[in-house]
Design an enzyme around this catalytic site. Structure first.
Site, PDB file in Angstrom:
ATOM      1  N   ASP A  54      -2.254   1.570   8.920  1.00 46.18           N
ATOM      2  CA  ASP A  54      -2.655   0.740   7.791  1.00 46.18           C
ATOM      3  C   ASP A  54      -4.068   1.086   7.330  1.00 46.18           C
ATOM      4  O   ASP A  54      -4.338   1.208   6.132  1.00 46.18           O
ATOM      5  CB  ASP A  54      -2.580  -0.734   8.195  1.00 46.18           C
ATOM      6  CG  ASP A  54      -2.778  -1.663   7.003  1.00 46.18           C
ATOM      7  OD1 ASP A  54      -1.995  -1.566   6.046  1.00 46.18           O
ATOM      8  OD2 ASP A  54      -3.731  -2.463   7.036  1.00 46.18           O
ATOM      9  N   LYS A  83      -5.570   2.885   3.777  1.00 54.44           N
ATOM     10  CA  LYS A  83      -6.648   2.317   2.966  1.00 54.44           C
ATOM     11  C   LYS A  83      -7.739   3.340   2.675  1.00 54.44           C
ATOM     12  O   LYS A  83      -8.204   3.450   1.536  1.00 54.44           O
ATOM     13  CB  LYS A  83      -7.236   1.094   3.680  1.00 54.44           C
ATOM     14  CG  LYS A  83      -6.279  -0.087   3.758  1.00 54.44           C
ATOM     15  CD  LYS A  83      -6.875  -1.243   4.548  1.00 54.44           C
ATOM     16  CE  LYS A  83      -5.899  -2.415   4.622  1.00 54.44           C
ATOM     17  NZ  LYS A  83      -6.442  -3.544   5.392  1.00 54.44           N
ATOM     18  N   LYS A 113       0.802  -1.225   0.000  1.00 56.15           N
ATOM     19  CA  LYS A 113       0.000   0.000   0.000  1.00 56.15           C
ATOM     20  C   LYS A 113       0.834   1.273   0.000  1.00 56.15           C
ATOM     21  O   LYS A 113       0.294   2.381  -0.117  1.00 56.15           O
ATOM     22  CB  LYS A 113      -0.909   0.006   1.240  1.00 56.15           C
ATOM     23  CG  LYS A 113      -1.994  -1.041   1.201  1.00 56.15           C
ATOM     24  CD  LYS A 113      -2.818  -1.038   2.456  1.00 56.15           C
ATOM     25  CE  LYS A 113      -2.141  -1.779   3.575  1.00 56.15           C
ATOM     26  NZ  LYS A 113      -2.036  -3.223   3.365  1.00 56.15           N
ATOM     27  N   VAL A 125      -6.867  -2.578  -0.504  1.00 55.99           N
ATOM     28  CA  VAL A 125      -8.028  -2.368   0.368  1.00 55.99           C
ATOM     29  C   VAL A 125      -8.924  -3.597   0.276  1.00 55.99           C
ATOM     30  O   VAL A 125      -9.387  -3.963  -0.809  1.00 55.99           O
ATOM     31  CB  VAL A 125      -8.840  -1.122  -0.055  1.00 55.99           C
ATOM     32  CG1 VAL A 125     -10.028  -0.921   0.888  1.00 55.99           C
ATOM     33  CG2 VAL A 125      -7.970   0.115  -0.092  1.00 55.99           C
TER      34      VAL A 125
END
Length: 814
Positions: free
Chosen positions: A677, A681, A578, A608
């Site tokens: 995290d 997303k 990501k 995601v």
């Protein structure tokens, strides 16, 4: 009577010569046979090299001569192991003559065209003699006839012109009375009307065979080589290439002109005029059908008959505003090159008359530039035109087919296929007959271009994907296993030939351009070369394979930083990492721009929701004209797993450890538990919705204890979980008292985003979210009250690997 010609490879060794003899013996059982042979494979080049060395006063010519001598005597001893004294004596006499000629060249320091013809004639004269004598020693009815006594030419050396009236009469007179079943003729060699040794130039052995076949009006001419006919393209570069059953004269000549080495077009003109069919056969596989060349070739359903190429091309460009509307520029340009004896392979001119492009051999480029600049010296000085521009390291790739003119869209498919693989076209040429479409490209892209075009025009729409995977830990290993399991299914049902070409972990990397054996990839990787991120990229780039895909199964910033390099090489990217998409907005937009510019898709569905189609659904909403008003989501499978399993009878430390052991968290669990995290997303979803936003713009309300947030290492962090157990129990107790569930929620609304741990009441869509499931609710203009909901497993190695796999398959279906 049949005429067969055997090339240098066919007579390149005693073993191959035995194959030739077996073929001739078989043919002679039913008919008389004329066999035209080339020099032993590689000998003509060695003769020319020896002559050049001798001319330059380089004593190394003696070593080359000794090599030539050794090759011929070894062949004689292998073919006629006993009672070969007369043969050896004759061969040695001819070799002594060759040595004397080379000594003379060395002494006078000169190699004239006349002497060169005499020099290279030794190759065919020796090979034909050895083959004929071998057949005689085996009791076959065979005789050698020196072609120099039959083929009469003018006195232009190295490429003499045939006097057909005399030559045809000589051939007809000789064979009208010849009684032997097999006649061996040396190809390439001839004599002038004055009795001087001449040669027929490039493709001379083919020419000899065609002259004889035409003079005798035989039913067919067979040219035997080391391949089973003319192939759809170069089989050394394209493994899927296959022999063409039937082809027209024009198609064959077009393919041969553009690099198909089995036939040299000008040499077969005698049989073409008489419409004598030509068969291309394989000496090493005599039973193979080969290729028939004739005017009555069956018209194929495929508009393209073959793809060929010529290497070592230089592109000359003459341009300038002073050329427009002024007659004579082309004439002067072509005359200049003609005077320098420089052959033009390709010509293209813009309709504006502002430029003319010519393709020539690279070896002629320097001389061509000097000559052209001198011719147009005055115009260059007056700035009417620019000095000639020379580009080298190029190749020409050509599509050939008589039937192309009856099919629309051939050019479109050609340029589309090349463009999708970042093969830049430097020049284009297409005649009005539409039998040939030629493009000039970088020589570095030839293999990729031939494979791409062959796949487009000849294969049953099976698309080959070449995958390079970095990161074969928990998720990466599952991905490789899924690919191995589904490989056959993809090929049979989706027409996708998926090959893993490169694999890397943090220590080792391995590559195989033909596809790694996925049954033993772990053992191969353990013995691989030292891995570096840059080295892995360079290998993927240098493989230069069509439909290349880089798969990033890491959480490594250094890997993400290499994405621009991959995209610039038209290598698509599939990533669960990501970091790239949540980095600075300028970098995110640059990756999108590069993806479009170089036609290299950049897919990151697993950023995601792991295997859930979250980003794909959002993209489809936006593409269809919908607008996102707000997003509410639980996006961390690891945090959902933790809070679904944490209660007053468990310890927070134990649950986090369990989540890590089962692959739900990143290797550093602080990334998940700190909310970073999840923030990444929701940032990615906001950006995909069309909002400019950076990570620091997202409000993050952490639930970790202060010591947990400040921990320096992973081990220190785990220790804080033990020490601060009461802090986490208090979070659970508050939710329980309010009859709520703890969920880590991400929100995006009115251009603002936040992530935080929340107490979710009974009846809310998030309340009953189980295990490691994710849920995303899109409120849009079309879904203002009842949101579009996506729900399912949002973490775990298998589902993440399946999400990556789905992105790879999507590229195969594009």
């Amino acid at each position: 009577m049949k005429v067969l010609k055997f090339g240098g490879t066919s007579v390149g060794s005693a073993k191959n010569i035995n194959n030739v003899i077996n073929i001739l013996e078989d043919y002679s059982k039913n008919d008389s046979v004329i066999c035209v042979v080339s020099a032993v494979g590689g000998i003509t080049d060695k003769l020319l090299l020896a002559g050049k060395l001798a001319q330059n006063k380089d004593a190394e010519f003696l070593e080359v001569f000794n090599t030539i001598k050794k090759i011929h005597l070894n062949i004689v001893n292998e073919l006629i192991p006993s009672n070969n004294n007369n043969v050896v004596e004759f061969v040695n006499q001819r070799l002594d003559e060759l040595k004397s000629l080379l000594d003379g060249i060395f002494l006078i320091n000169e190699l004239s065209p006349k002497t060169s013809d005499k020099l290279v004639s030794f190759g065919e004269l020796l090979s034909s003699f050895i083959i004929a004598e071998t057949m005689k020693s085996r009791g076959l009815s065979a005789e050698r006839k020196n072609s120099q006594e039959l083929v009469v030419t003018n006195a232009v050396f190295t490429k003499a012109e045939v006097n057909y009236s005399i030559t045809n009469k000589n051939i007809q007179d000789y064979f009208s009375s010849a009684s032997q079943k097999i006649t061996i003729l040396p190809g390439f060699v001839s004599k002038s009307i004055n009795g001087e040794q001449t040669t027929l130039g490039r493709g001379g052995s083919d020419f000899t065979a065609a002259i004889v076949a035409a003079a005798l009006k035989v039913a067919q001419l067979e040219i035997w080589t080391d391949v089973s006919g003319m192939f759809t393209t170069n089989p050394k570069l394209v493994k899927q290439a296959y022999p063409i059953n039937e082809i027209s004269y024009q198609e064959a000549m077009e393919l041969s002109h553009f690099g198909a080495k089995v036939l040299y077009p000008p040499t077969v003109q005698p049989v073409l005029d008489l419409e004598i069919p030509i068969y291309i056969k394989n000496t090493l596989e005599p039973d193979a059908a080969g290729t028939k060349i004739s005017n009555d070739a069956i018209i194929s359903n495929k508009p393209v008959k073959g793809i060929s190429n010529i290497g070592n091309i230089a592109l000359l460009t003459l341009e300038g505003s002073g050329m427009v509307g002024i007659p004579g520029f082309s004439k002067r340009l072509f005359e200049t090159l003609s005077q320098e004896k420089i052959n033009i392979i390709l010509i293209t001119q813009a309709s504006s008359e502002h430029s003319i492009c010519l393709g020539i051999e690279t070896k002629d480029a320097e001389a061509a530039k000097e000559a052209i600049d001198a011719t147009f010296e005055n115009e260059i000085a007056l700035h009417k035109i620019e000095p000639i521009i020379v580009e080298d390291k190029l190749s020409i790739v050509a599509l050939v087919g008589d039937n192309m003119k009856n099919h629309q869209g051939i050019s479109g498919k050609l340029f589309s296929a090349l463009g999708k693989n970042n093969v830049n076209v430097r020049a284009i040429a297409q005649g009005a007959s539409e039998k040939n479409i030629s493009v000039v490209i970088s020589e570095n892209h030839v293999k990729k271009a031939l494979n791409v075009l062959h796949e487009q025009f000849f294969e049953s729409k099976t698309k080959q994907l070449n995958v390079f995977i970095t990161g074969v830990g928990n998720v990466g290993e599952r991905l490789v296993e899924q690919i191995k399991q589904q490989k056959k299914f993809l090929k049979e049902n989706l027409k996708i030939n998926l090959r893993v070409v490169g694999l890397s972990n943090s220590r080792k990397m391995i590559f195989d351009e033909n596809g790694l054996n996925l049954k033993s990839w772990k053992e191969q990787l353990a013995n691989g070369e030292q891995a570096t991120l840059q080295g892995f990229f360079e290998k993927a780039r240098d493989c230069n394979l069509r439909n290349s895909i880089f798969v990033d199964v890491t959480a490594n910033k250094d890997v993400a930083d290499l994405y621009p390099q991959y995209l610039r090489e038209s290598i698509s990217i599939v990533a669960c990492n990501k970091i790239a998409c949540s980095s600075d907005y300028i970098n995110y937009k640059e990756l999108k721009r590069l993806s479009l510019k170089y036609n290299a898709p950049f897919l990151f569905e697993t950023n995601v929701g792991a295997g859930l189609p979250v980003i794909d659904t959002l993209s489809n909403l936006i593409a269809s004209g919908d607008k996102v008003n707000s997003i509410q989501a639980v996006l961390s499978g690891s945090l959902n797993f933790v809070f679904n399993n944490f209660n007053d009878s468990t310890k927070f430390y134990d649950i986090v450890k369990q989540a890590a052991a089962e692959g739900y968290t990143e290797p550093d669990p602080r990334i998940d538990l700190s909310g970073v995290d999840v923030a990444r997303k929701i940032l990615i979803l906001a950006r995909e919705s069309g909002v400019e936003m950076n990570l620091e713009d997202i409000e993050n309300a952490p639930f970790l204890s202060e010591s947990g947030l400040k921990s320096d290492t992973v081990d220190d962090f785990y220790q804080t979980l033990i020490v601060d157990e009461s802090h986490y129990q208090s979070l659970y107790a508050s939710a329980k008292a309010n009859n709520c569930q703890l969920k880590y929620v991400a929100k995006f609304d009115n251009g603002k985003a936040s992530v935080s741990l929340q107490e979710i009441p009974v009846g809310h869509p998030f309340y009953n979210l189980e295990g490691s499931d994710n849920i995303v609710m899109f409120y849009t203009e079309r879904y203002p009250e009842q949101p579009m909901i996506i729900k399912g497993a949002g973490a775990g190695a298998d589902v993440t690997a399946s999400g990556l796999f789905a992105d790879i398959i999507r590229l195969g279906n594009d």
